[in-house]
Structure formats: C-alpha cells, structure tokens
Design a protein around this motif. Structure first.
Motif, PDB file in Angstrom:
ATOM      1  N   SER A 119       0.959  -1.219   0.013  1.00 20.75           N
ATOM      2  CA  SER A 119      -0.160   0.028   0.015  1.00 20.75           C
ATOM      3  C   SER A 119       0.966   1.232  -0.345  1.00 20.75           C
ATOM      4  O   SER A 119       1.917   1.074   0.401  1.00 20.75           O
ATOM      5  N   TYR A 120       0.442   2.267  -0.678  1.00 18.58           N
ATOM      6  CA  TYR A 120       0.910   3.487  -0.851  1.00 18.58           C
ATOM      7  C   TYR A 120       0.134   4.704  -0.313  1.00 18.58           C
ATOM      8  O   TYR A 120      -0.910   4.713  -0.630  1.00 18.58           O
ATOM      9  N   ILE A 121       0.955   5.696  -0.016  1.00 22.26           N
ATOM     10  CA  ILE A 121       0.005   7.124   0.087  1.00 22.26           C
ATOM     11  C   ILE A 121       0.725   7.887  -0.861  1.00 22.26           C
ATOM     12  O   ILE A 121       1.655   8.098  -1.233  1.00 22.26           O
ATOM     13  N   ALA A 122      -0.431   8.679  -1.407  1.00 19.35           N
ATOM     14  CA  ALA A 122      -0.357   9.630  -2.724  1.00 19.35           C
ATOM     15  C   ALA A 122      -1.030  10.909  -2.437  1.00 19.35           C
ATOM     16  O   ALA A 122      -2.250  10.728  -1.941  1.00 19.35           O
ATOM     17  N   GLU A 161     -15.422   7.681  -1.812  1.00 15.82           N
ATOM     18  CA  GLU A 161     -14.487   7.206  -0.690  1.00 15.82           C
ATOM     19  C   GLU A 161     -13.631   6.188  -1.045  1.00 15.82           C
ATOM     20  O   GLU A 161     -12.465   6.111  -0.775  1.00 15.82           O
ATOM     21  N   TYR A 162     -14.086   5.547  -2.115  1.00 13.29           N
ATOM     22  CA  TYR A 162     -13.294   4.080  -2.577  1.00 13.29           C
ATOM     23  C   TYR A 162     -13.270   3.963  -4.013  1.00 13.29           C
ATOM     24  O   TYR A 162     -14.520   4.406  -4.520  1.00 13.29           O
ATOM     25  N   GLY A 163     -12.660   3.315  -4.439  1.00 13.67           N
ATOM     26  CA  GLY A 163     -12.559   3.119  -5.936  1.00 13.67           C
ATOM     27  C   GLY A 163     -11.532   2.201  -6.266  1.00 13.67           C
ATOM     28  O   GLY A 163     -10.462   1.697  -5.650  1.00 13.67           O
ATOM     29  N   THR A 184      -5.360  -1.046  -9.351  1.00 12.91           N
ATOM     30  CA  THR A 184      -5.244  -0.398  -8.325  1.00 12.91           C
ATOM     31  C   THR A 184      -6.285   0.001  -7.440  1.00 12.91           C
ATOM     32  O   THR A 184      -7.385   0.495  -8.132  1.00 12.91           O
ATOM     33  N   HIS A 185      -6.440  -0.399  -6.157  1.00  8.36           N
ATOM     34  CA  HIS A 185      -7.650   0.051  -5.445  1.00  8.36           C
ATOM     35  C   HIS A 185      -7.161   1.196  -4.439  1.00  8.36           C
ATOM     36  O   HIS A 185      -5.893   1.313  -4.208  1.00  8.36           O
ATOM     37  N   PHE A 186      -7.986   2.241  -4.436  1.00 11.10           N
ATOM     38  CA  PHE A 186      -7.577   3.511  -3.679  1.00 11.10           C
ATOM     39  C   PHE A 186      -8.847   3.767  -2.521  1.00 11.10           C
ATOM     40  O   PHE A 186      -9.913   3.388  -2.807  1.00 11.10           O
ATOM     41  N   GLU A 187      -8.437   4.493  -1.582  1.00  8.94           N
ATOM     42  CA  GLU A 187      -9.239   4.638  -0.548  1.00  8.94           C
ATOM     43  C   GLU A 187      -9.102   6.302  -0.055  1.00  8.94           C
ATOM     44  O   GLU A 187      -7.740   6.687  -0.133  1.00  8.94           O
ATOM     45  N   ASN A 244      -4.826   6.379   0.061  1.00  7.47           N
ATOM     46  CA  ASN A 244      -4.145   5.267   0.108  1.00  7.47           C
ATOM     47  C   ASN A 244      -4.310   4.311  -1.271  1.00  7.47           C
ATOM     48  O   ASN A 244      -5.677   4.016  -1.478  1.00  7.47           O
ATOM     49  N   CYS A 245      -3.485   3.820  -1.588  1.00  5.36           N
ATOM     50  CA  CYS A 245      -3.361   3.078  -2.866  1.00  5.36           C
ATOM     51  C   CYS A 245      -2.999   1.572  -2.539  1.00  5.36           C
ATOM     52  O   CYS A 245      -1.856   1.677  -2.159  1.00  5.36           O
ATOM     53  N   VAL A 246      -3.711   0.718  -3.076  1.00  6.36           N
ATOM     54  CA  VAL A 246      -3.189  -0.709  -2.876  1.00  6.36           C
ATOM     55  C   VAL A 246      -2.945  -1.303  -4.138  1.00  6.36           C
ATOM     56  O   VAL A 246      -3.975  -1.323  -4.865  1.00  6.36           O
ATOM     57  N   LEU A 247      -1.775  -2.109  -4.364  1.00  6.72           N
ATOM     58  CA  LEU A 247      -1.390  -2.494  -5.656  1.00  6.72           C
ATOM     59  C   LEU A 247      -2.143  -3.866  -5.637  1.00  6.72           C
ATOM     60  O   LEU A 247      -1.525  -4.735  -4.668  1.00  6.72           O
ATOM     61  N   GLU A 248      -2.774  -4.252  -6.704  1.00 11.06           N
ATOM     62  CA  GLU A 248      -2.861  -5.706  -7.135  1.00 11.06           C
ATOM     63  C   GLU A 248      -2.120  -6.505  -7.992  1.00 11.06           C
ATOM     64  O   GLU A 248      -1.889  -7.570  -7.872  1.00 11.06           O
ATOM     65  N   THR A 249      -1.726  -5.469  -8.709  1.00 12.98           N
ATOM     66  CA  THR A 249      -0.625  -5.906 -10.071  1.00 12.98           C
ATOM     67  C   THR A 249       0.376  -4.726  -9.896  1.00 12.98           C
ATOM     68  O   THR A 249       0.336  -3.703  -8.997  1.00 12.98           O
TER      69      THR A 249
END
Length: 303
Positions: free
Chosen positions: A170-173, A182-184, A211-214, A227-232
């Motif tokens: 997970s990354y913060i950007a 709120e999510y995507g 990419t999932h983000f919150e 907050n971004c979560v990488l699936e790939t």
C-alpha cells in the motif's frame, strides 16, 4: 568503436528535430540514447556537432557510431540505509526519495544495491550481478519499503508471492483535485505510450493492471490524500492510473499537470508491505512513515 553509419535526410524529415528523426529511423534505440550520442559527438551532421533540437535540412548527411557498451558492475558503497527488518533470509529497507534501486547505464553508482552490497554480502543472485537481492522495484523518486532477498530460495518465494498477488503493498499519494467518492478500483491495462516511449499509458493491448484506492483526507478543494493498494505491479502503475481518472500525483514531472508543486518528484510513498516469510511461513507486515518533504508539503497546502 563500432563502424560508422550514414543517413541522408530526405524531404519527409525536413525541418524535424534530429533526435526525433533518428528515433523514428532506429526503432530499437530510444530518443534518450540518441540525445546522449549527440552530446558525446557520436552523432554528427555534415561532420559537425549539433544539439538534439537541431532542425534537419534536406540533404543533410547524418553520421553516427554506436558507443561501445561499458560493462556494468555493482560495487559496495558505504551508505546510511534504513533497515526496517533483517534476518538470515531477507531484509526490508526503507528506500529514500531520490535513490535509484539498482545500477544502470545512467546510474552506475549510488544506488540501493551499492549500499546493500556494503551492508551484507549474502544477496540472492537470481537477477544477476547488477540486481542482487532485488525482487521488486519502486521508482527513484518514490520513497518507501522494499523486500530484498538474501538467498535464491527466499527470492523465489517472494517472487512467487508477488506473482500470486498475496503480497500486501500500500502506498500513500497526494493528488491534484478532490475525489468525491471514498473508495474506488482502477482496472485499466498499462503499456508503453505509443506517442512517447519514455512514458507508460493506459492502452487497450497493455498488461493487466489494477489499483484500489481509498480517500484519506481532502485538503481544501485542490488536493486529496489517498491510500493506494496494488493488486498488480506495472511500471509507474499508480502514477498512470491516477492520471487516467483525472487526479494526477502532485510533483510528478512525467504525468502531472504543469502547475504542480515542486517536491523533487512525485508525492508517492510505499508505506506498507506484508508477505509470508519464505522459511517460517509467518505473515510479516511493516510500515514506514513518509519522508519530511511529503508531510511538510501537506502542512503547507493546508495553510
């Protein structure tokens, strides 16, 4: 030095930049490489040195020779690395912003690998002498956590976990614009930008990228902390995906808007990494706070 090559500029290339013309003529050579040839006088026009923005004239004679490739060698260098975790099989390091992960033609020294070789001699050899221990990478101007393998068994296990999408990353950007929901999830394939080979883009025949983000915080009407979560894990994935949905990263020189903030690169930090230990199979998870320039920028734009 290799043999000299020659090209006569025809009418179709008249008044075009020489670096653009040569990148079109030599499909397997990047525009950046050609610019380096021009700077080092390995490419001449009418037997004279020129600049990369030289406008070609019909009848110009271009002569070039490909420089001999200097073998890369990763040498140990003493560095003050932030090692978050270490055991006999692996280590987790918090890479600083501005540091390249491994040596390359443009960065032969001062990389994370150079520092790791000084820190410990036992790094896996699966990726060769230039990338010992490196299982995955993050961009030079992205800070944050990386897994490093000390032996081939650990390397294979961590690489398989990445392939199987069981590693938590997970990354913060900080992005331009205010994201309303709120999510995507951004599910869009990524590949080389056909208009600019130095960039990546969402293209129909690209590789799967998700990419999932919150939303973490909306700052005034101009910025959103996510907050971004990488699936790939495609090259520049978060940077490309956030631009694709209209919210480019702050400070990103390649994918952001022109009037962005100067942060010495994109506002992106690999905050969390989690994986199963290659030997014990225990779940390990680590976090690292973003660098000062990241947090200070957020405080400034809140004023």
């Amino acid at each position: 030095m290799n043999e000299k090559n020659q090209l006569v500029i025809n009418a179709s290339h008249h008044n075009k930049r020489i670096d653009k013309v040569m990148s079109e003529e030599l499909n397997d050579v990047s525009r950046a490489q050609i610019q380096n040839w021009i700077k080092s006088d390995h490419l001449l026009i009418n037997q004279h040195s020129v600049k990369a923005n030289y406008k070609c004239q019909s009848g110009d004679i271009v002569e070039w020779e490909v420089p001999e490739v200097t073998p890369l060698e990763a040498k140990a260098e003493s560095m003050d690395l932030e090692i978050v975790y270490e055991d006999e099989d692996l280590l987790v390091v918090n890479k600083p912003k501005g540091m390249v992960v491994h040596p390359s033609a443009g960065h032969p020294a001062g990389t994370l690998v150079n520092g790791l070789l000084h820190h410990c001699q036992d790094l896996s050899g699966i990726n060769g002498v230039i990338r010992p221990g490196i299982v995955h990478r993050i961009d030079r101007d992205t800070s944050g956590l990386l897994m490093v393998a000390k032996n081939d068994q650990a390397h294979q296990s961590l690489a398989e976990q990445l392939q199987n999408k069981t590693v938590k990353r997970s990354y913060i950007a900080l992005v331009h614009g205010q994201i309303e929901h709120e999510y995507g999830t951004i599910d869009a394939p990524i590949g080389r930008d056909p208009k600019d080979r130095q960039r990546m883009a969402v293209i129909s025949d690209g590789k799967e990228a998700r990419t999932h983000f919150e939303v973490l915080e909306r700052i005034k009407d101009e910025y959103t902390l996510v907050n971004c979560v990488l699936e790939t894990g495609r090259t520049h994935q978060i940077r490309v995906h956030m631009k694709y949905i209209g919210f480019p990263l702050v400070g990103d020189p390649k994918y952001s808007i022109r009037k962005t903030l100067d942060m010495n690169g994109q506002a992106l930090h690999a905050k969390t990494i989690g994986f199963y230990h290659p030997r014990t199979k225990e779940w390990l998870e680590f976090e690292a706070e973003p660098p000062v320039i990241f947090t200070e920028t957020i405080e400034k734009i809140k004023l």
